[in-house]
Design a protein around this motif. Sequence first.
Motif, PDB file in Angstrom:
ATOM      1  N   LEU A 113       0.805  -1.396  -0.473  1.00 14.08           N
ATOM      2  CA  LEU A 113       0.439  -0.052  -0.102  1.00 14.08           C
ATOM      3  C   LEU A 113       1.093   1.219  -0.140  1.00 14.08           C
ATOM      4  CD1 LEU A 113      -3.308  -0.871   2.289  1.00 14.08           C
ATOM      5  CD2 LEU A 113      -2.998  -1.331  -0.373  1.00 14.08           C
ATOM      6  N   ASP A 114       2.229   0.697   0.984  1.00  8.12           N
ATOM      7  CA  ASP A 114       2.773   2.393   0.693  1.00  8.12           C
ATOM      8  C   ASP A 114       3.472   2.932  -0.601  1.00  8.12           C
ATOM      9  OD1 ASP A 114       1.994   3.342   3.210  1.00  8.12           O
ATOM     10  OD2 ASP A 114       4.040   2.744   4.168  1.00  8.12           O
ATOM     11  N   LEU A 115       4.184   1.327  -0.733  1.00  7.67           N
ATOM     12  CA  LEU A 115       4.496   1.352  -2.135  1.00  7.67           C
ATOM     13  C   LEU A 115       3.663   2.390  -3.643  1.00  7.67           C
ATOM     14  CD1 LEU A 115       7.345   0.676  -4.091  1.00  7.67           C
ATOM     15  CD2 LEU A 115       5.833  -1.656  -4.257  1.00  7.67           C
ATOM     16  N   ASN A 116       2.163   1.746  -3.538  1.00 13.84           N
ATOM     17  CA  ASN A 116       1.125   2.322  -4.180  1.00 13.84           C
ATOM     18  C   ASN A 116       1.415   3.684  -4.334  1.00 13.84           C
ATOM     19  OD1 ASN A 116      -0.233   0.587  -5.739  1.00 13.84           O
ATOM     20  ND2 ASN A 116      -1.491   1.242  -5.770  1.00 13.84           N
ATOM     21  N   LEU A 117       1.154   4.341  -3.426  1.00 13.46           N
ATOM     22  CA  LEU A 117       1.359   5.741  -3.088  1.00 13.46           C
ATOM     23  C   LEU A 117       1.652   6.412  -4.499  1.00 13.46           C
ATOM     24  CD1 LEU A 117       0.505   8.165  -1.883  1.00 13.46           C
ATOM     25  CD2 LEU A 117       2.223   8.509  -0.466  1.00 13.46           C
ATOM     26  N   GLY A 118       2.824   5.693  -4.454  1.00 13.12           N
ATOM     27  CA  GLY A 118       3.298   6.328  -6.324  1.00 13.12           C
ATOM     28  C   GLY A 118       3.009   6.278  -7.598  1.00 13.12           C
ATOM     29  N   HIS A 119       2.039   5.053  -7.588  1.00  9.53           N
ATOM     30  CA  HIS A 119       1.133   5.268  -8.796  1.00  9.53           C
ATOM     31  C   HIS A 119      -0.029   6.057  -7.976  1.00  9.53           C
ATOM     32  CE1 HIS A 119      -2.435   2.932 -11.249  1.00  9.53           C
ATOM     33  NE2 HIS A 119      -3.263   3.512 -10.149  1.00  9.53           N
ATOM     34  N   GLU A 120       0.055   6.230  -7.274  1.00 13.37           N
ATOM     35  CA  GLU A 120      -1.087   7.279  -7.086  1.00 13.37           C
ATOM     36  C   GLU A 120      -1.026   8.895  -7.682  1.00 13.37           C
ATOM     37  OE1 GLU A 120      -4.540   7.184  -6.902  1.00 13.37           O
ATOM     38  OE2 GLU A 120      -3.671   5.094  -6.041  1.00 13.37           O
ATOM     39  N   TYR A 121       0.484   9.414  -7.513  1.00 17.05           N
ATOM     40  CA  TYR A 121       0.916   9.938  -7.778  1.00 17.05           C
ATOM     41  C   TYR A 121       0.982  10.505  -8.928  1.00 17.05           C
ATOM     42  CZ  TYR A 121       4.964  13.713  -7.750  1.00 17.05           C
ATOM     43  OH  TYR A 121       5.988  15.175  -8.509  1.00 17.05           O
ATOM     44  N   ALA A 122       1.614   9.175  -9.724  1.00 20.03           N
ATOM     45  CA  ALA A 122       1.461   9.323 -11.069  1.00 20.03           C
ATOM     46  C   ALA A 122      -0.014   9.645 -11.643  1.00 20.03           C
ATOM     47  CB  ALA A 122       1.683   7.247 -11.307  1.00 20.03           C
ATOM     48  N   HIS A 123      -0.643   9.377 -11.164  1.00 23.69           N
ATOM     49  CA  HIS A 123      -2.309   9.863 -11.429  1.00 23.69           C
ATOM     50  C   HIS A 123      -2.353  11.026 -12.054  1.00 23.69           C
ATOM     51  CE1 HIS A 123      -4.744   6.459 -12.134  1.00 23.69           C
ATOM     52  NE2 HIS A 123      -4.863   5.891 -10.953  1.00 23.69           N
ATOM     53  N   ALA A 124      -1.160  11.995 -10.827  1.00 29.57           N
ATOM     54  CA  ALA A 124      -1.730  13.770 -11.077  1.00 29.57           C
ATOM     55  C   ALA A 124      -0.445  13.933 -11.282  1.00 29.57           C
ATOM     56  CB  ALA A 124      -0.888  13.921  -9.584  1.00 29.57           C
ATOM     57  N   VAL A 125       0.730  13.218 -12.277  1.00 34.14           N
ATOM     58  CA  VAL A 125       1.330  13.837 -12.997  1.00 34.14           C
ATOM     59  C   VAL A 125       0.423  13.196 -14.488  1.00 34.14           C
ATOM     60  CG1 VAL A 125       3.258  13.763 -14.136  1.00 34.14           C
ATOM     61  CG2 VAL A 125       3.235  12.672 -11.901  1.00 34.14           C
ATOM     62  N   ALA A 126       0.391  12.464 -14.572  1.00 36.34           N
ATOM     63  CA  ALA A 126      -0.761  12.374 -16.051  1.00 36.34           C
ATOM     64  C   ALA A 126      -1.814  13.502 -16.334  1.00 36.34           C
ATOM     65  CB  ALA A 126      -1.501  11.202 -15.747  1.00 36.34           C
ATOM     66  N   VAL A 127      -2.014  14.130 -15.141  1.00 33.96           N
ATOM     67  CA  VAL A 127      -3.024  15.310 -15.013  1.00 33.96           C
ATOM     68  C   VAL A 127      -2.588  15.957 -15.373  1.00 33.96           C
ATOM     69  CG1 VAL A 127      -4.914  16.611 -13.642  1.00 33.96           C
ATOM     70  CG2 VAL A 127      -5.046  14.355 -13.165  1.00 33.96           C
ATOM     71  N   ALA A 128      -1.464  16.566 -15.134  1.00 35.14           N
ATOM     72  CA  ALA A 128      -0.621  17.873 -15.269  1.00 35.14           C
ATOM     73  C   ALA A 128       0.019  17.128 -16.776  1.00 35.14           C
ATOM     74  CB  ALA A 128       0.202  17.715 -14.719  1.00 35.14           C
ATOM     75  N   TRP A 129       0.149  16.486 -17.174  1.00 35.75           N
ATOM     76  CA  TRP A 129       0.768  16.149 -18.409  1.00 35.75           C
ATOM     77  C   TRP A 129      -0.347  16.040 -20.213  1.00 35.75           C
ATOM     78  CZ3 TRP A 129       5.660  12.622 -17.303  1.00 35.75           C
ATOM     79  CH2 TRP A 129       6.431  12.929 -16.904  1.00 35.75           C
ATOM     80  N   LYS A 130      -1.883  16.020 -19.355  1.00 34.44           N
ATOM     81  CA  LYS A 130      -2.715  16.469 -20.585  1.00 34.44           C
ATOM     82  C   LYS A 130      -3.083  14.504 -21.076  1.00 34.44           C
ATOM     83  CE  LYS A 130      -3.996  20.834 -20.683  1.00 34.44           C
ATOM     84  NZ  LYS A 130      -2.621  21.467 -20.017  1.00 34.44           N
ATOM     85  N   ASN A 144       0.120   3.174 -13.575  1.00 32.15           N
ATOM     86  CA  ASN A 144       1.122   2.479 -13.237  1.00 32.15           C
ATOM     87  C   ASN A 144       2.366   2.481 -14.825  1.00 32.15           C
ATOM     88  OD1 ASN A 144      -0.664   0.992 -11.182  1.00 32.15           O
ATOM     89  ND2 ASN A 144      -0.120  -1.058 -13.000  1.00 32.15           N
ATOM     90  N   TYR A 145       2.485   2.297 -15.892  1.00 33.42           N
ATOM     91  CA  TYR A 145       3.579   2.817 -17.270  1.00 33.42           C
ATOM     92  C   TYR A 145       4.278   3.861 -16.029  1.00 33.42           C
ATOM     93  CZ  TYR A 145       6.275   3.925 -20.786  1.00 33.42           C
ATOM     94  OH  TYR A 145       6.989   3.842 -21.625  1.00 33.42           O
ATOM     95  N   TRP A 194      -6.301  -7.699  -8.908  1.00 38.84           N
ATOM     96  CA  TRP A 194      -6.057  -8.584 -10.887  1.00 38.84           C
ATOM     97  C   TRP A 194      -5.705  -7.190 -11.569  1.00 38.84           C
ATOM     98  CZ3 TRP A 194      -8.366  -9.753 -15.630  1.00 38.84           C
ATOM     99  CH2 TRP A 194      -8.137 -10.345 -16.164  1.00 38.84           C
ATOM    100  N   PHE A 195      -6.907  -6.976 -12.236  1.00 37.44           N
ATOM    101  CA  PHE A 195      -6.108  -5.817 -12.784  1.00 37.44           C
ATOM    102  C   PHE A 195      -5.671  -5.179 -12.895  1.00 37.44           C
ATOM    103  CE2 PHE A 195     -10.697  -6.252 -14.173  1.00 37.44           C
ATOM    104  CZ  PHE A 195     -11.027  -6.187 -15.736  1.00 37.44           C
ATOM    105  N   GLN A 196      -4.959  -4.497 -11.827  1.00 38.74           N
ATOM    106  CA  GLN A 196      -4.233  -3.808 -11.318  1.00 38.74           C
ATOM    107  C   GLN A 196      -2.397  -4.252 -11.548  1.00 38.74           C
ATOM    108  OE1 GLN A 196      -3.588  -1.912  -7.493  1.00 38.74           O
ATOM    109  NE2 GLN A 196      -1.474  -1.313  -7.905  1.00 38.74           N
ATOM    110  N   GLY A 197      -2.546  -6.350 -11.097  1.00 37.61           N
ATOM    111  CA  GLY A 197      -1.538  -7.082 -11.781  1.00 37.61           C
ATOM    112  C   GLY A 197      -1.737  -7.327 -13.077  1.00 37.61           C
TER     113      GLY A 197
END
Length: 267
Positions: A113-130, A144-145, A194-197
């Motif tokens: 769960l802690d590691l997955n915070l990075g995934h949530e951060y990536a969502h924010a970056v994706a929003v910023a980059w449209k 995820n990518y 499963w989808f996240q995997g």
Amino acid sequence: MQVLPHPFVPAQASEGALLRARALQRYLLELRTALLSYGAVPPVHLMVLSESDWRARVHHPYGFPFQRTSLKEGLYVFLPKQYPERLIWRLREVLIPAIKRVGRPPGQPDDFLDLNLGHEYAHAVAVAWKLRVRVRWIDEFIANYLYLLALRQALPELYAQALAWGQLLAQLTPSQPSLSSYERKPKALVDQLWFQGQFTVKAGALIEARHDGLLKGLLQASPLSKGGVHKVLLGLEPGLKEWFAQFAPPRNSPKTSPGGIPLEASS
């Protein structure tokens, strides 16, 4: 609330969560540094909250890390001060069948769960980059990518852990494995994991094969649109067509594209 000022990852922490917030702030700053070579990354606010502080600010269930992102209102990621025991036990219960297939996980559920915070951060970056298109599975896959690409460059040991978690989650048995079903809410926890995997394993394979090629192509095509993103993805990575087919609904179901759009309309 305690404040950890920072120009790029400002943080707020509930009483007793300051050290945890500081460690997570450093983690996100490492990811930010790795992503800066691709584009500007605006400030993303980190909130590490007790259950009472959480409930006073958001309606999202207390436990899982999540993001609330808007270029107008700001970019935020939320993490609990401490994971509820009910969540940890539920994760352990869901993971048992996969663990029986592939062996012990690379850590404890709270590590995941802690590691997955990075995934949530990536969502924010994706929003910023449209790069967000509001098709859930595509937004999750792109996040995820981005997350894995940043980990591989900044924190390779955590990149290996993230891949190992993805391989474990991919061994679960979902109730509805089609991508079109992913757009419908709510989904069972086993299906979400499963989808996240699946997304993690595929993103990792793309990174190992072409490093950051997909990201560079997505940025050139930005802003992405809901109607055109499927074509963009296949243009950049033709091999994704075969991967999409693995998630196809049964033959007697209406034929749809991975975004839930009739194939005739998306061709």
